[in-house]
Design an enzyme around this catalytic site. Structure first.
Site, mmCIF file in Angstrom:
data_model
loop_
_atom_site.group_PDB
_atom_site.id
_atom_site.type_symbol
_atom_site.label_atom_id
_atom_site.label_comp_id
_atom_site.label_asym_id
_atom_site.label_seq_id
_atom_site.Cartn_x
_atom_site.Cartn_y
_atom_site.Cartn_z
ATOM 1 N N GLY A 260 19.878 28.311 12.354
ATOM 2 C CA GLY A 260 18.704 29.108 11.974
ATOM 3 C C GLY A 260 18.683 30.496 12.586
ATOM 4 O O GLY A 260 19.710 31.022 13.005
ATOM 5 N N VAL A 261 17.487 31.081 12.615
ATOM 6 C CA VAL A 261 17.359 32.460 13.083
ATOM 7 C C VAL A 261 17.017 32.497 14.572
ATOM 8 O O VAL A 261 16.494 31.542 15.115
ATOM 9 C CB VAL A 261 16.252 33.206 12.301
ATOM 10 C CG1 VAL A 261 16.741 33.542 10.907
ATOM 11 C CG2 VAL A 261 14.979 32.388 12.226
ATOM 12 N N GLY A 262 17.315 33.624 15.216
ATOM 13 C CA GLY A 262 16.874 33.830 16.593
ATOM 14 C C GLY A 262 17.955 33.597 17.623
ATOM 15 O O GLY A 262 19.104 33.308 17.306
ATOM 16 N N VAL A 264 18.335 31.263 20.053
ATOM 17 C CA VAL A 264 18.884 29.923 20.271
ATOM 18 C C VAL A 264 19.944 29.642 19.207
ATOM 19 O O VAL A 264 21.051 29.177 19.499
ATOM 20 C CB VAL A 264 17.778 28.846 20.237
ATOM 21 C CG1 VAL A 264 18.377 27.455 20.310
ATOM 22 C CG2 VAL A 264 16.796 29.052 21.380
ATOM 23 N N GLU A 286 21.997 30.452 6.032
ATOM 24 C CA GLU A 286 21.105 31.335 5.284
ATOM 25 C C GLU A 286 21.255 32.768 5.778
ATOM 26 O O GLU A 286 21.485 33.683 5.010
ATOM 27 C CB GLU A 286 19.679 30.834 5.493
ATOM 28 C CG GLU A 286 18.610 31.670 4.877
ATOM 29 C CD GLU A 286 17.253 31.202 5.353
ATOM 30 O OE1 GLU A 286 16.770 30.195 4.824
ATOM 31 O OE2 GLU A 286 16.678 31.832 6.248
HETATM 32 O O1 0RQ Z 1 6.183 34.233 21.261
HETATM 33 O O2 0RQ Z 1 6.942 36.426 20.530
HETATM 34 O O3 0RQ Z 1 4.753 36.160 21.682
HETATM 35 O O4 0RQ Z 1 6.892 35.863 22.946
HETATM 36 O O5 0RQ Z 1 6.990 31.799 19.573
HETATM 37 O O6 0RQ Z 1 9.689 32.050 20.155
HETATM 38 O O7 0RQ Z 1 11.218 31.302 21.927
HETATM 39 O O8 0RQ Z 1 11.312 33.714 21.098
HETATM 40 O O9 0RQ Z 1 12.127 31.737 19.709
HETATM 41 O O10 0RQ Z 1 12.578 33.713 18.151
HETATM 42 O O11 0RQ Z 1 13.856 31.521 18.057
HETATM 43 O O12 0RQ Z 1 11.481 31.684 17.293
HETATM 44 C C1 0RQ Z 1 10.251 28.604 15.688
HETATM 45 C C2 0RQ Z 1 9.162 30.840 15.740
HETATM 46 C C3 0RQ Z 1 11.183 30.331 17.171
HETATM 47 C C4 0RQ Z 1 11.482 30.612 14.708
HETATM 48 C C5 0RQ Z 1 10.505 30.088 15.817
HETATM 49 C C6 0RQ Z 1 6.331 31.435 20.791
HETATM 50 C C7 0RQ Z 1 7.152 32.127 21.863
HETATM 51 C C8 0RQ Z 1 7.388 33.473 21.217
HETATM 52 C C9 0RQ Z 1 9.065 32.980 19.351
HETATM 53 P P1 0RQ Z 1 6.186 35.788 21.640
HETATM 54 P P2 0RQ Z 1 11.106 32.274 20.811
HETATM 55 P P3 0RQ Z 1 12.605 32.242 18.285
HETATM 56 C C10 0RQ Z 1 15.972 29.252 8.470
HETATM 57 C C11 0RQ Z 1 15.510 29.185 9.847
HETATM 58 C C12 0RQ Z 1 10.911 28.805 11.386
HETATM 59 C C13 0RQ Z 1 11.826 29.267 10.295
HETATM 60 C C14 0RQ Z 1 13.220 28.794 10.455
HETATM 61 C C15 0RQ Z 1 10.968 30.355 13.310
HETATM 62 C C16 0RQ Z 1 7.588 33.091 19.757
HETATM 63 O O13 0RQ Z 1 12.725 29.978 14.844
HETATM 64 O O14 0RQ Z 1 10.201 31.137 12.780
HETATM 65 O O15 0RQ Z 1 13.516 27.823 11.123
HETATM 66 N N1 0RQ Z 1 11.361 29.212 12.687
HETATM 67 N N2 0RQ Z 1 14.107 29.503 9.830
HETATM 68 O O16 0RQ Z 1 6.428 32.223 23.081
HETATM 69 C C17 0RQ Z 1 3.094 28.531 21.342
HETATM 70 C C18 0RQ Z 1 4.738 26.891 21.352
HETATM 71 C C19 0RQ Z 1 5.717 27.913 21.179
HETATM 72 C C20 0RQ Z 1 5.251 29.233 21.090
HETATM 73 C C21 0RQ Z 1 7.442 29.201 20.906
HETATM 74 N N3 0RQ Z 1 5.091 25.607 21.432
HETATM 75 N N4 0RQ Z 1 3.456 27.246 21.411
HETATM 76 N N5 0RQ Z 1 3.953 29.547 21.160
HETATM 77 N N6 0RQ Z 1 6.351 29.994 20.934
HETATM 78 N N7 0RQ Z 1 7.071 27.923 21.072
HETATM 79 C C22 0RQ Z 1 17.331 28.738 8.223
HETATM 80 C C23 0RQ Z 1 18.506 29.663 8.374
HETATM 81 O O17 0RQ Z 1 19.562 29.323 8.024
HETATM 82 C C24 0RQ Z 1 18.359 31.020 8.963
#
Ligand code: 0RQ
Length: 496
Positions: A260-262, A264, A286
């Site tokens: 996925g994105v990001g 990790v 993707e």
């Molecule tokens: O908040 O930006 O205010 O600091 O969520 O989290 O840890 O920076 O991680 O950028 O990898 O995003 C799920 C959002 C993770 C993303 C998600 C807060 C955290 C931070 C971002 P800040 P990180 P990432 C398609 C793949 C859905 C779509 C998908 C996503 C912000 O991966 O949008 O999977 N996924 N697409 O602090 C409150 C929690 C939290 C939280 C994280 N439990 N409660 N806030 N955050 N966990 C398929 C492909 O092939 C590409």
């Protein structure tokens, strides 16, 4: 850039953004190219200029997925968006969606193009698309993403093209194929990640082109941080697990990977760099990020398929400098193909997607913080998770400096349920849920995935649920969101 328009009758459509955007008025459905990259940059700015002069109007904005600040950011800031679909990741737009000032519907990305062709999204008034060139027959060569652009171009009543200064050598990297729609849908003939089944351009009716602009603006680049310990641990768990499964003959060694994105997700692919077990991999994903280029450079990639490339500034320069070499390995497809459930299932993709939170029984929230507030959207995570041969959901065990546990009794919003999720991974460990009954999943997830600081709290909840409610997936309904409520009341999920 004039020589990029090889279909000469379109020369007289060259104009500037202010003139071109008269085709966009209050209530216009605007379908744009763009999928993390490859979005138009000039038209959004021109719309903002109109608003700054006092004109009041709002558009309905449909993209491939997220775009840059130059689209979602500036349009949201200026209050010009009435509807936005699908996935976005811009902070200003997110705030406006959560304030109910912009309507947003979260869709599985693989489904959008056919819904647009069905008319399910209303009339496609105007498509605004970025391209590196127009072919001699009047077709489009897209830039760094394909997304839904082939369908938007086909369905649009009017087309505005931003010719980008990105290298015309991108020609040949794309593979454009629009499948038939039900009830005449035939199989999508992809049998290996690198298969090419379409044309290297987007078919377009030049009669619909109302304006062509020249743009020297670049996509805003991704910023990847070096994998931290948490990301590295997650990546190690996944690679160890898959290696183990292959060695035990429980899965073939050549299934393609989606990540996925990001950060990790990028770290997981980077994990292959130092890994000796996996010599060559296929990627059927993707979005292709920096790590894919590193892996290609190491000779570890047989083929990498995606719908877009999201690169850091450094990786972008490297990519453009040696495009001829990367083009041999990379295919960019429409998102309905890159994310097609049919193809993902056929290829047996190993899917890895990041969650906001998971619960003890394996349900997953990818999109809504504390149940209510949209983060980005489901994106392609559902397409891959539900259909992959092996689906990983990964998350750091805590968020916000440890004040939030990413393992909770019950997720506050459900995007993926226990039936689609095979393996749950945090930096602390991994649980393969496939051979486990729900109570075994809960016990293992608390013991192996939850952060040690939250294990006792989760265990206490679970034990009381078992004793009190009993059943197949025991819950205490009055307390199932206790972690979330505590965070909202005190700013910390720990109990004091
Ligand atoms: O908040 O930006 O205010 O600091 O969520 O989290 O840890 O920076 O991680 O950028 O990898 O995003 C799920 C959002 C993770 C993303 C998600 C807060 C955290 C931070 C971002 P800040 P990180 P990432 C398609 C793949 C859905 C779509 C998908 C996503 C912000 O991966 O949008 O999977 N996924 N697409 O602090 C409150 C929690 C939290 C939280 C994280 N439990 N409660 N806030 N955050 N966990 C398929 C492909 O092939 C590409």
């Amino acid at each position: 850039l004039r020589d990029r328009i090889r279909f000469k009758p379109l020369m007289d459509k060259i104009t500037d953004a202010d003139a071109a955007c008269v085709h966009i008025q209050n209530g216009t459905n605007v379908f744009i190219s763009g999928f993390t990259a490859g979005y138009p940059k000039l038209i959004p700015q021109a719309l903002v200029r109109r608003a700054e002069k006092g004109e009041r109007f709002r558009i309905n904005l449909f993209a491939g997925a997220s775009t840059g600040d130059a689209v979602d950011g500036v349009l949201a800031e200026a209050g010009l968006v009435s509807w936005r679909r699908p996935y976005m990741s811009n902070r200003t737009m997110r705030n406006r969606i959560n304030a109910d000032e912009i309507r947003f519907k979260d869709d599985h990305l693989s489904r959008l193009s056919s819904q647009v062709r069905d008319g399910g999204w209303g009339r496609a008034h105007v498509a605004v698309v970025e391209a590196v060139a127009i072919t001699r027959k009047g077709h489009l060569i897209p830039t760094m993403s394909v997304g839904n652009t082939p369908t938007y171009v086909r369905e649009a009543e009017k087309i505005i093209i931003e010719i980008s200064s990105e290298p015309p050598d991108l020609e040949g990297i794309h593979d454009i194929f629009i499948p038939e729609d039900p009830p005449y849908r035939m199989p999508i003939p992809i049998y290996r990640s690198g298969d090419r089944i379409g044309k290297p351009f987007i078919e377009m009716d030049p009669q619909k082109v109302t304006a062509i602009l020249f743009s020297r603006e670049e996509d805003s680049c991704a910023v990847f941080t070096e994998p931290d310990t948490v990301s590295r641990r997650i990546a190690e768990h996944i690679l160890d697990f898959v290696e183990h499964e292959i060695k035990r003959d429980r899965m073939p060694s050549f299934l393609p990977w989606q990540s996925g994105v990001g950060d990790v997700a990028n770290a997981v692919l980077s994990g292959f760099l130092e890994n000796d077990f996996f010599h060559t991999i296929d990627i059927y994903s993707e979005v292709l990020q920096d790590a894919v280029l590193d892996l290609i450079d190491m000779g570890k990639v047989r083929a990498a398929s995606g719908s877009a490339m999201t690169l850091s500034h450094k990786a972008r320069t490297r990519f453009f400098n040696e495009l001829y070499r990367y083009k041999e390995k990379i295919v960019l497809r429409p998102v309905e193909i890159s994310n097609s459930p049919e193809v993902v299932r056929r290829l047996g993709v190993i899917a890895i997607n990041t969650a906001i939170e998971v619960d003890i029984y394996g349900h997953v929230n990818s999109t809504h913080v504390m149940g209510s507030h949209l983060m980005n959207g489901i994106g392609g995570s559902g397409d891959f998770l539900r259909n992959g041969a092996l689906s990983f959901v990964v998350t750091p065990s805590t968020a916000k400096g440890g004040k939030i546990s990413a393992v909770v009794p019950m997720v506050s919003h459900v995007d993926h349920n226990e039936h689609s999720v095979d393996v749950i991974v945090t930096e602390h460990g991994l649980v393969d849920t496939r051979p486990l009954a729900p109570r075994q999943v809960a016990e293992a997830v608390i013991r192996k995935c939850a952060h040690p600081d939250y294990r006792d709290l989760l265990w206490d909840y679970y034990q009381r649920a078992v004793r009190g409610a009993g059943g197949h997936e025991p819950h205490i309904l009055a307390e199932a969101f206790g972690f979330h409520e505590r965070f909202m009341a005190t700013g910390d999920m720990h109990s004091r």
